[in-house]
Design an enzyme around this catalytic site. Structure first.
Site, short mmCIF file in Angstrom:
data_model
loop_
_atom_site.label_atom_id
_atom_site.label_comp_id
_atom_site.label_asym_id
_atom_site.label_seq_id
_atom_site.Cartn_x
_atom_site.Cartn_y
_atom_site.Cartn_z
N HIS A 42 0.94 -1.10 0.04
CA HIS A 42 -0.15 -0.07 -0.01
C HIS A 42 0.79 1.26 -0.21
O HIS A 42 0.83 2.23 -0.75
CB HIS A 42 -0.98 0.03 1.25
CG HIS A 42 -1.84 1.25 1.57
ND1 HIS A 42 -3.12 1.38 1.01
CD2 HIS A 42 -1.35 2.45 1.85
CE1 HIS A 42 -3.49 2.60 1.40
NE2 HIS A 42 -2.42 3.42 1.89
N GLU A 43 1.82 1.16 0.88
CA GLU A 43 2.86 2.45 1.11
C GLU A 43 3.54 2.85 -0.20
O GLU A 43 3.96 3.88 -0.62
CB GLU A 43 3.39 2.32 2.32
CG GLU A 43 2.66 2.50 3.58
CD GLU A 43 1.64 3.74 3.79
OE1 GLU A 43 2.06 4.69 2.87
OE2 GLU A 43 0.69 3.54 4.24
N HIS A 73 2.09 4.89 -2.72
CA HIS A 73 2.19 6.26 -2.43
C HIS A 73 3.46 6.71 -2.77
O HIS A 73 3.80 7.82 -3.42
CB HIS A 73 1.93 6.78 -0.69
CG HIS A 73 0.52 6.47 -0.42
ND1 HIS A 73 -0.52 7.19 -1.09
CD2 HIS A 73 0.05 5.63 0.40
CE1 HIS A 73 -1.91 6.73 -0.55
NE2 HIS A 73 -1.34 5.97 0.51
#
Length: 434
Positions: free
Chosen positions: A24-25, A28
Site C-alpha cells: 500500500h505505502e 504512495h
C-alpha cells in the site's frame, strides 16, 4: 502438531499483513517520487523502529507494531497564515496525532519549496493518494483470480449429496417428515446420493447454479440424466411447487427468505472446483459487491458487537473482525483437517479479503483516510474550474488542514471501534467452527 500449525498460520497471516501494508505505502511512495515530491520516510508499522536504512533522501524501515504504515511527504498541506510550510503523513494512524499546523518548519531543506505535495496539480495529488488503496485492490484481484482459477473454490456441484425423504417447506422448523408427508419427487424418481446430474429435461448441465435454476422453473414431468457407477441413466420425476429458500442467483441461498418454486428434493454435494476466467471475474464482482455492502452495513453491526463483548451474547458469523481476529482465523485455517493446498488457498483468500477491505475503507471521502485527501484535491479542481469559467481570481490550493477537526472526530470514532473489535476478538472471537 495442531498448536504448531496454529502458530504457523498466525505467522503466515502476519507476514501477509505486513506485505499488504508495505505494498500500500509503496503505491504512495512510487507515485510521489514520480511527481518529484520529497519523501523523507517510508515505514511499515508503528512505535519503536526495529530496522531502518537510508537510500538517497528516503529512510526505509520497519517498526515494532505491525498495525499500519506510512510515508512522510513534505508539504502535505498549504502554509498556515504565518507562512510556515508544514509536513504531513499519509497514514491515518499517524495523522491522528499530527496537527496540520504544528509540524516543524525546520525539517524542510533548501530546495523543498519546489517539491511540496500541495504545489502539485490536483490530478497528480489524486494519483498519489489513490495509488495506495489501488495497490491493495490490485493485490486482492490478483490473489482472488489466481486462487479461483488454480486452486479452485469449494462450491456446490451437480453431484447429489443427499435426497430428501419427503416434501416439507424450507421454512419448516424441523426437517422430520410428518406421517402424511409425500415422498419427494427425487426419492420417487430413484435419485440416489452420489449420482452426478449431467442433464435436465434433455439439456446438459455442468454447474449447480444452472441446474438449480432449471429445477425451480419446472413443475410437472421432467427427465433427469445421471451418471451412476460409470453408467448413464435417465430418471423420470414429477416436480411439484414447494416453498424453498430464496436463491442468491449464484447457487447459494438468502438466509431467512423463501419463495415458491419448482421442487425436486435433493441437496447438492460440495467440491473444490476450478473456475474459468469468466466465472472468476463474476465471483470477483460478487466479492466487490459484498465488500461494499459490508462496509455500508458496518454501523449496524456495532450493537451486536457491543452485546458480544459486554452482554455475553453469541458472536455472529458476519461480525466485523480486526487484525487480531483475522490472525486467529489464520491460525485455525492451518490447523484444519483439509488438504494442504486448500489451507494455502483459504489463507490466500483471507489475505486478499484484507486487501479488499483496505481498499474500500481507505476510499471513504473522510480525513484522515486517503479518500479524504482525494476529495480535497477534487474539490480544489472544481473551485478552480468554476473560477476560470466565471473569470474570477484563482482561489489557490484548498486548505485540507481546515478539515482536521472533522478528521480528529473520525479518528476518534475509528479508535473506539477498533478497540471494541479488538476486545471482541480476544474474549469472544469469530471462529471457523462457528
Amino acid at each position: 502438531m495442531t498448536a504448531f500449525m496454529t502458530v504457523l498460520g498466525i505467522v503466515v497471516f502476519v507476514v501477509g499483513l505486513l506485505f499488504s501494508i508495505a505494498w500500500h505505502e509503496l503505491g504512495h511512495l512510487s507515485t510521489a517520487k514520480m511527481f518529484g515530491i520529497r519523501v523523507p520516510q517510508y515505514m511499515v508499522g508503528f512505535g519503536p523502529t526495529i530496522f531502518s536504512r537510508r537510500r538517497g533522501e528516503t529512510e526505509y524501515g520497519v517498526k515494532a507494531v505491525p498495525l499500519g504504515g506510512y510515508i512522510r511527504m513534505i508539504g502535505m498541506f498549504p502554509p498556515g497564515d504565518d507562512g510556515a510550510l508544514r509536513k504531513r503523513s499519509t497514514s491515518p494512524f499517524r495523522g491522528m496525532i499530527e496537527d496540520a499546523r504544528a509540524a516543524a518548519y525546520e525539517e524542510l531543506q533548501p530546495g523543498d519549496e519546489k517539491r511540496l505535495f500541495y504545489t502539485r496539480a490536483p490530478w497528480k495529488r489524486v494519483i498519489v493518494m489513490f495509488a495506495g488503496p489501488f495497490m491493495n485492490l490490485v493485490l486482492a484481484v490478483v490473489i482472488f483470480m489466481t486462487v479461483l482459477m488454480t486452486f479452485g473454490i469449494n462450491t456446490p456441484t451437480t453431484n447429489v449429496g443427499s435426497v430428501s425423504k419427503c416434501v416439507i417447506p424450507a421454512s419448516a422448523k424441523s426437517d422430520s417428515c410428518p406421517k402424511d408427508a409425500k415422498d419427494s419427487p427425487a426419492k420417487a424418481a430413484g435419485l440416489k446420493a452420489g449420482d452426478k446430474v449431467v442433464a435436465f429435461d434433455g439439456q446438459k448441465v455442468s454447474e449447480w447454479g444452472e441446474l438449480q435454476s432449471r429445477i425451480r422453473d419446472t413443475t410437472g414431468p421432467a427427465t433427469i440424466t445421471v451418471e451412476r457407477d460409470g453408467e448413464r441413466r435417465t430418471l423420470r420425476a414429477d416436480l411439484i411447487e414447494n416453498k424453498v429458500a430464496k436463491s442468491d442467483g449464484r447457487g447459494g441461498y438468502v438466509e431467512g427468505e423463501f419463495v415458491t418454486a419448482g421442487f425436486l428434493g435433493f441437496t447438492p454435494a460440495s467440491g473444490v472446483v476450478q473456475q474459468s476466467f469468466p466465472q472468476a471475474v463474476d465471483r470477483m464482482g460478487d466479492m466487490m459487491e459484498s465488500g461494499v455492502q459490508a462496509l455500508i452495513a458496518l454501523p449496524s453491526k456495532i450493537p451486536d458487537l457491543w452485546d458480544a463483548v459486554f452482554a455475553g451474547e453469541e458472536r455472529k458469523k458476519d461480525s466485523p473482525m480486526g487484525v487480531v481476529g483475522a490472525a486467529r482465523v489464520g491460525g485455525e485455517v492451518f490447523s484444519l483437517d483439509i488438504p494442504p493446498t486448500q489451507r494455502v488457498a483459504t489463507m490466500l483468500f483471507l489475505v486478499a479479503g484484507f486487501n479488499l477491505s483496505l481498499f474500500l475503507f481507505n476510499m471513504l471521502p473522510l480525513l484522515p483516510l486517503d479518500g479524504g485527501h482525494i476529495a480535497g484535491a477534487l474539490w480544489e479542481s472544481v473551485r478552480r474550474a468554476f473560477a476560470k469559467v466565471f473569470r474570477r481570481p484563482d482561489p489557490g490550493p484548498f486548505d485540507v488542514a481546515k478539515l482536521m477537526p472533522v478528521a480528529y472526530v473520525v479518528a476518534g470514532v475509528f479508535i473506539c471501534f477498533t478497540l471494541l473489535v479488538l476486545v471482541a476478538d480476544v474474549i469472544n472471537p469469530v471462529t471457523l467452527a462457528g
